[in-house]
Write a protein that holds these residues in place. Structure first.
Motif, PDB file in Angstrom:
ATOM      1  N   GLU A 272      46.312 -13.376  15.217  1.00  0.00           N
ATOM      2  CA  GLU A 272      44.853 -13.527  15.269  1.00  0.00           C
ATOM      3  C   GLU A 272      44.197 -12.808  14.098  1.00  0.00           C
ATOM      4  OE1 GLU A 272      43.814 -13.743  20.025  1.00  0.00           O
ATOM      5  OE2 GLU A 272      44.269 -11.789  19.130  1.00  0.00           O
ATOM      6  N   ASP A 273      44.783 -11.676  13.710  1.00  0.00           N
ATOM      7  CA  ASP A 273      44.228 -10.891  12.604  1.00  0.00           C
ATOM      8  C   ASP A 273      44.284 -11.671  11.297  1.00  0.00           C
ATOM      9  OD1 ASP A 273      43.045  -8.484  11.619  1.00  0.00           O
ATOM     10  OD2 ASP A 273      44.985  -8.021  10.677  1.00  0.00           O
TER      11      ASP A 273
ATOM     12  N   LYS B 241      31.670  -1.625  18.892  1.00  0.00           N
ATOM     13  CA  LYS B 241      31.670  -1.533  20.345  1.00  0.00           C
ATOM     14  C   LYS B 241      32.088  -2.857  20.999  1.00  0.00           C
ATOM     15  CE  LYS B 241      27.829   0.091  21.888  1.00  0.00           C
ATOM     16  NZ  LYS B 241      26.565   0.435  22.534  1.00  0.00           N
ATOM     17  N   VAL B 242      31.691  -3.981  20.443  1.00  0.00           N
ATOM     18  CA  VAL B 242      31.903  -5.269  21.114  1.00  0.00           C
ATOM     19  C   VAL B 242      33.078  -6.077  20.572  1.00  0.00           C
ATOM     20  CG1 VAL B 242      29.479  -5.449  21.753  1.00  0.00           C
ATOM     21  CG2 VAL B 242      30.288  -6.549  19.651  1.00  0.00           C
ATOM     22  N   THR B 243      33.672  -5.674  19.459  1.00  0.00           N
ATOM     23  CA  THR B 243      34.757  -6.447  18.862  1.00  0.00           C
ATOM     24  C   THR B 243      36.093  -6.023  19.478  1.00  0.00           C
ATOM     25  OG1 THR B 243      33.533  -6.595  16.796  1.00  0.00           O
ATOM     26  CG2 THR B 243      35.877  -7.087  16.692  1.00  0.00           C
ATOM     27  N   PRO B 244      36.786  -6.954  20.124  1.00  0.00           N
ATOM     28  CA  PRO B 244      38.077  -6.605  20.737  1.00  0.00           C
ATOM     29  C   PRO B 244      39.185  -6.499  19.685  1.00  0.00           C
ATOM     30  CG  PRO B 244      37.612  -8.924  21.068  1.00  0.00           C
ATOM     31  CD  PRO B 244      36.409  -8.327  20.388  1.00  0.00           C
ATOM     32  N   ALA B 245      40.251  -5.786  20.030  1.00  0.00           N
ATOM     33  CA  ALA B 245      41.426  -5.677  19.153  1.00  0.00           C
ATOM     34  C   ALA B 245      42.127  -7.038  19.114  1.00  0.00           C
ATOM     35  CB  ALA B 245      42.363  -4.609  19.671  1.00  0.00           C
ATOM     36  N   MET B 246      42.804  -7.331  18.000  1.00  0.00           N
ATOM     37  CA  MET B 246      43.466  -8.631  17.846  1.00  0.00           C
ATOM     38  C   MET B 246      44.963  -8.433  17.592  1.00  0.00           C
ATOM     39  SD  MET B 246      40.852 -10.790  15.459  1.00  0.00           S
ATOM     40  CE  MET B 246      40.192  -9.513  14.419  1.00  0.00           C
ATOM     41  N   SER B 247      45.716  -9.475  17.902  1.00  0.00           N
ATOM     42  CA  SER B 247      47.147  -9.473  17.577  1.00  0.00           C
ATOM     43  C   SER B 247      47.297  -9.750  16.083  1.00  0.00           C
ATOM     44  CB  SER B 247      47.874 -10.534  18.403  1.00  0.00           C
ATOM     45  OG  SER B 247      47.457 -11.833  17.982  1.00  0.00           O
TER      46      SER B 247
ATOM     47  N   TRP C  91      28.897  -3.598  16.392  1.00  0.00           N
ATOM     48  CA  TRP C  91      30.061  -4.420  16.066  1.00  0.00           C
ATOM     49  C   TRP C  91      31.350  -3.744  16.528  1.00  0.00           C
ATOM     50  CZ3 TRP C  91      34.145  -3.765  12.512  1.00  0.00           C
ATOM     51  CH2 TRP C  91      34.919  -4.904  12.296  1.00  0.00           C
TER      52      TRP C  91
END
Length: 121
Positions: free
Chosen positions: A78-79, A69-75, A67
Motif C-alpha cells: 500500500e505504501d 491523527k487520521v492517517t492509518p499506517a499502511m503495508s 493529518w
C-alpha cells in the motif's frame, strides 16, 4: 548667490543653493517628518507580514496535526501505491499553486473575505 552672467546675459544660480536648502531648519523638519512617515509605513507592512506568517504557520501546523491523527499506517504494498499517487498529487498541487500565484489569487485574500462574510452574518 549668483554666478557670473552667461553669454546670453542671464545669470545662473549657484550650485550651493540646494545644499543651503538641505541645511535649513525647515528642510530638516520636513525630512524628519518624511522619514517618520516612511518608518511608520514600513512598520505597518511588517505587522501585516508577521500576521500572514503566523496564519500560515498555524494553518500548516493544524493540517499536519490532523493529518497525522487520521492517517492509518499502511503495508509495504500500500505504501508503494500511495507513494506513486502522492507524487501525482504533488505535481497537480504545484501546477495549481503556480497558476494561482501567477493569476494573483492568494488564499490569504479568500480566507480574509470568508471571515469577513461570516462576521457579517
Amino acid at each position: 548667490m549668483t554666478a557670473p552672467a552667461g553669454r546670453n546675459g542671464r545669470s545662473r544660480k549657484s550650485s550651493g543653493q540646494p545644499f543651503e536648502a538641505y541645511l535649513s531648519p525647515d528642510s530638516a523638519e520636513a525630512g524628519e517628518a518624511a522619514l517618520f512617515r516612511r518608518l511608520d509605513r514600513m512598520s505597518r507592512q511588517l505587522d501585516r507580514l508577521e500576521r500572514d506568517v503566523t496564519i500560515a504557520n498555524e494553518a500548516i501546523g493544524l493540517f499536519v496535526k490532523t493529518w497525522l491523527k487520521v492517517t492509518p499506517a499502511m503495508s509495504a504494498v500500500e505504501d508503494r501505491a500511495a507513494s506513486a499517487k502522492g507524487q501525482e498529487r504533488y505535481a497537480a498541487f504545484i501546477d495549481l499553486l503556480s497558476r494561482r500565484i501567477s493569476e494573483g489569487r492568494l488564499l490569504r485574500g479568500e480566507v480574509l473575505s470568508d471571515v469577513a462574510g461570516e462576521e457579517q452574518s
